[in-house]
Write a protein that holds these residues in place. Structure first.
Motif, short mmCIF file in Angstrom:
data_model
loop_
_atom_site.label_atom_id
_atom_site.label_comp_id
_atom_site.label_asym_id
_atom_site.label_seq_id
_atom_site.Cartn_x
_atom_site.Cartn_y
_atom_site.Cartn_z
N GLN A 147 0.84 -1.18 0.00
CA GLN A 147 0.00 0.00 0.00
C GLN A 147 0.89 1.25 0.00
N SER A 187 5.95 4.23 2.30
CA SER A 187 5.65 2.83 2.02
C SER A 187 5.17 2.72 0.59
N GLN A 201 1.71 4.80 0.97
CA GLN A 201 1.30 5.71 2.03
C GLN A 201 2.53 6.26 2.75
N TYR A 212 3.41 15.10 4.62
CA TYR A 212 2.77 15.25 3.31
C TYR A 212 3.84 15.05 2.24
N TYR A 232 0.25 12.37 -0.91
CA TYR A 232 -0.18 11.54 0.21
C TYR A 232 -0.09 12.31 1.52
N TRP A 233 -1.07 12.11 2.38
CA TRP A 233 -1.06 12.63 3.74
C TRP A 233 -0.92 11.48 4.72
N GLY A 234 -0.17 11.69 5.77
CA GLY A 234 -0.13 10.72 6.84
C GLY A 234 -1.30 10.92 7.79
N GLN A 235 -1.38 10.03 8.78
CA GLN A 235 -2.51 10.07 9.71
C GLN A 235 -2.29 11.06 10.84
N VAL A 246 3.70 7.20 6.82
CA VAL A 246 3.32 6.91 8.20
C VAL A 246 4.24 7.68 9.14
N CYS A 255 8.83 10.20 9.26
CA CYS A 255 7.80 9.96 8.25
C CYS A 255 8.34 8.91 7.30
#
Length: 118
Positions: A1, A25, A3, A97, A107-110, A5, A22
């Motif tokens: 996936q 992945s 992303q 980001y 992509y944004w992280g959580q 993290v 950060c």
């Protein structure tokens, strides 16, 4: 996936330090611009720092200049935010980001919580 993290947040006393990570992945940061943003309760998300390894570029918000350092590992898989001399006003959720330089792919992280308090 594919992303990003974040990790490394936590509670720290004023004047202390934290290092956020950060991790990419499914891709590397080689052709991406990576940034850290933060959002405090009731406030808009703000840009904290940016790095682009392709053009050896870094930039910082005035509020963190001289205290925070953004960097990237040699494998271009992890971006770090070293935060020193932390202040209570640095308390926020910090987001990673990543935006591909040639396209709009991003992509944004959580997010990871940073709390600066005595």
């Amino acid at each position: 996936q594919v992303q990003v993290v974040e990790s490394g947040g936590g509670l720290v006393q004023p004047g202390g330090s934290l290092r956020l990570s950060c991790a990419a992945s499914g891709f590397t940061f080689s052709n991406y611009v990576a940034s850290w943003y933060r959002q405090a309760p009731g406030q808009e998300r703000e840009l904290v720092a940016t790095i682009s390894s392709a053009v050896s570029f870094t930039s910082y918000a005035e509020s963190v200049q001289g205290r925070f350092t953004i960097s990237m590992d040699n494998a271009k898989r992890t971006v770090f935010l070293q935060m020193n001399s932390l202040k209570p006003e640095d308390t926020a959720i910090y987001y990673c980001y990543a935006r591909q330089r040639a396209t709009s792919l991003n992509y944004w992280g959580q997010g990871t919580q940073v709390t600066v308090s005595a």
